[in-house]
Design a protein around this motif. Structure first.
Motif, PDB file in Angstrom:
ATOM      1  N   PHE A   1      -5.150   2.827  -0.882  1.00  0.00           N
ATOM      2  CA  PHE A   1      -3.924   2.644  -1.643  1.00  0.00           C
ATOM      3  C   PHE A   1      -4.130   1.547  -2.676  1.00  0.00           C
ATOM      4  CE2 PHE A   1      -2.673   4.145   2.589  1.00  0.00           C
ATOM      5  CZ  PHE A   1      -2.023   5.309   2.237  1.00  0.00           C
ATOM      6  N   GLU A   2      -3.559   1.749  -3.858  1.00  0.00           N
ATOM      7  CA  GLU A   2      -3.736   0.799  -4.944  1.00  0.00           C
ATOM      8  C   GLU A   2      -2.752  -0.360  -4.884  1.00  0.00           C
ATOM      9  OE1 GLU A   2      -3.358   3.310  -8.314  1.00  0.00           O
ATOM     10  OE2 GLU A   2      -5.224   4.373  -7.899  1.00  0.00           O
ATOM     11  N   SER A   3      -1.604  -0.153  -4.227  1.00  0.00           N
ATOM     12  CA  SER A   3      -0.608  -1.220  -4.126  1.00  0.00           C
ATOM     13  C   SER A   3       0.166  -1.059  -2.823  1.00  0.00           C
ATOM     14  CB  SER A   3       0.359  -1.170  -5.314  1.00  0.00           C
ATOM     15  OG  SER A   3       1.164  -0.009  -5.234  1.00  0.00           O
ATOM     16  N   VAL A   4       0.949  -2.057  -2.529  1.00  0.00           N
ATOM     17  CA  VAL A   4       1.779  -2.008  -1.317  1.00  0.00           C
ATOM     18  C   VAL A   4       2.832  -0.909  -1.462  1.00  0.00           C
ATOM     19  CG1 VAL A   4       3.399  -3.329   0.104  1.00  0.00           C
ATOM     20  CG2 VAL A   4       1.384  -4.447  -0.830  1.00  0.00           C
ATOM     21  N   GLY A   5       3.350  -0.744  -2.663  1.00  0.00           N
ATOM     22  CA  GLY A   5       4.334   0.322  -2.909  1.00  0.00           C
ATOM     23  C   GLY A   5       3.752   1.695  -2.619  1.00  0.00           C
ATOM     24  N   ASN A   6       2.506   1.928  -3.046  1.00  0.00           N
ATOM     25  CA  ASN A   6       1.857   3.202  -2.750  1.00  0.00           C
ATOM     26  C   ASN A   6       1.622   3.369  -1.253  1.00  0.00           C
ATOM     27  OD1 ASN A   6       1.767   3.983  -5.407  1.00  0.00           O
ATOM     28  ND2 ASN A   6      -0.347   3.309  -5.738  1.00  0.00           N
ATOM     29  N   PHE A   7       1.291   2.257  -0.588  1.00  0.00           N
ATOM     30  CA  PHE A   7       1.089   2.316   0.862  1.00  0.00           C
ATOM     31  C   PHE A   7       2.395   2.702   1.568  1.00  0.00           C
ATOM     32  CE2 PHE A   7       1.328   0.037   4.956  1.00  0.00           C
ATOM     33  CZ  PHE A   7       0.331   0.729   5.640  1.00  0.00           C
ATOM     34  N   LEU A   8       3.510   2.076   1.149  1.00  0.00           N
ATOM     35  CA  LEU A   8       4.787   2.394   1.776  1.00  0.00           C
ATOM     36  C   LEU A   8       5.249   3.803   1.434  1.00  0.00           C
ATOM     37  CD1 LEU A   8       6.648  -0.994   1.276  1.00  0.00           C
ATOM     38  CD2 LEU A   8       5.617  -0.106   3.367  1.00  0.00           C
ATOM     39  N   ASP A   9       4.917   4.289   0.233  1.00  0.00           N
ATOM     40  CA  ASP A   9       5.314   5.626  -0.182  1.00  0.00           C
ATOM     41  C   ASP A   9       4.489   6.710   0.506  1.00  0.00           C
ATOM     42  OD1 ASP A   9       6.828   7.476  -1.763  1.00  0.00           O
ATOM     43  OD2 ASP A   9       5.020   7.721  -2.998  1.00  0.00           O
ATOM     44  N   MET A  10       3.240   6.406   0.822  1.00  0.00           N
ATOM     45  CA  MET A  10       2.324   7.335   1.515  1.00  0.00           C
ATOM     46  C   MET A  10       2.253   8.699   0.820  1.00  0.00           C
ATOM     47  SD  MET A  10       1.147   6.285   4.699  1.00  0.00           S
ATOM     48  CE  MET A  10       1.247   4.702   5.480  1.00  0.00           C
ATOM     49  N   GLY A  11       2.144   8.681  -0.454  1.00  0.00           N
ATOM     50  CA  GLY A  11       1.998   9.939  -1.192  1.00  0.00           C
ATOM     51  C   GLY A  11       3.242  10.808  -1.139  1.00  0.00           C
ATOM     52  N   GLY A  12       4.420  10.186  -1.090  1.00  0.00           N
ATOM     53  CA  GLY A  12       5.662  10.955  -1.047  1.00  0.00           C
ATOM     54  C   GLY A  12       6.130  11.272   0.364  1.00  0.00           C
ATOM     55  N   ARG A  13       5.342  10.935   1.353  1.00  0.00           N
ATOM     56  CA  ARG A  13       5.695  11.227   2.749  1.00  0.00           C
ATOM     57  C   ARG A  13       6.057   9.969   3.534  1.00  0.00           C
ATOM     58  NH1 ARG A  13       1.426  14.262   1.211  1.00  0.00           N
ATOM     59  NH2 ARG A  13       1.692  16.515   1.310  1.00  0.00           N
ATOM     60  N   GLY A  14       6.236   8.870   2.855  1.00  0.00           N
ATOM     61  CA  GLY A  14       6.486   7.578   3.501  1.00  0.00           C
ATOM     62  C   GLY A  14       7.724   7.563   4.375  1.00  0.00           C
ATOM     63  N   PHE A  15       8.803   8.210   3.910  1.00  0.00           N
ATOM     64  CA  PHE A  15      10.031   8.220   4.697  1.00  0.00           C
ATOM     65  C   PHE A  15       9.785   8.809   6.076  1.00  0.00           C
ATOM     66  CE2 PHE A  15      13.844  10.497   6.126  1.00  0.00           C
ATOM     67  CZ  PHE A  15      14.709   9.425   6.277  1.00  0.00           C
ATOM     68  N   PHE A  16       9.108   9.949   6.124  1.00  0.00           N
ATOM     69  CA  PHE A  16       8.873  10.612   7.402  1.00  0.00           C
ATOM     70  C   PHE A  16       7.855   9.847   8.246  1.00  0.00           C
ATOM     71  CE2 PHE A  16      10.067  13.924   4.342  1.00  0.00           C
ATOM     72  CZ  PHE A  16      11.252  14.317   4.928  1.00  0.00           C
ATOM     73  N   VAL A  17       6.846   9.287   7.596  1.00  0.00           N
ATOM     74  CA  VAL A  17       5.835   8.508   8.324  1.00  0.00           C
ATOM     75  C   VAL A  17       6.475   7.292   8.966  1.00  0.00           C
ATOM     76  CG1 VAL A  17       3.768   7.088   8.055  1.00  0.00           C
ATOM     77  CG2 VAL A  17       3.900   9.304   6.917  1.00  0.00           C
TER      78      VAL A  17
END
Length: 99
Positions: free
Chosen positions: A25-41
């Motif tokens: 992941f390039e940033s913490v935001g990308n890590f939390l987003d998880m490629g658009g699946r962050g909510f479910f993860v």
């Protein structure tokens, strides 16, 4: 204490392997987003942690309840034995005085 130690151990091992493979992941935001699946993860992660915490709390409370029950049963059994002993002594005194 054991749970905290295990979390620290697993976190350290996970961080080590993540760094060995390279952070994807390039940033913490990308890590939390998880490629658009962050909510479910993160929702599933939260539910899992909540379930484990609930199980731990339930185990602690049940352990406390069982210990209290055993103590009260032991006290009751001791009172019964003491009452029997006292009754037996009274019978012996009555038998000695009647003879």
């Amino acid at each position: 204490m054991l749970a905290i130690s295990l979390v620290g151990l697993f976190g350290s091992v996970g961080a080590y392997f993540m760094l060995q493979q390279g952070v994807k992941f390039e940033s913490v935001g990308n890590f939390l987003d998880m490629g658009g699946r962050g909510f479910f993860v993160w929702l599933s992660f939260g539910i899992g942690v909540l379930a484990m915490a609930t199980l731990l709390l339930h185990s602690i409370l049940m352990n406390r309840w069982v210990r209290q029950t055993v103590k009260s049963q032991h006290k009751r059994a001791q009172r019964i034995l003491d009452a029997r002993k006292k009754r037996q002594q009274q019978k012996e005194v009555m038998n000695e005085s009647s003879t």
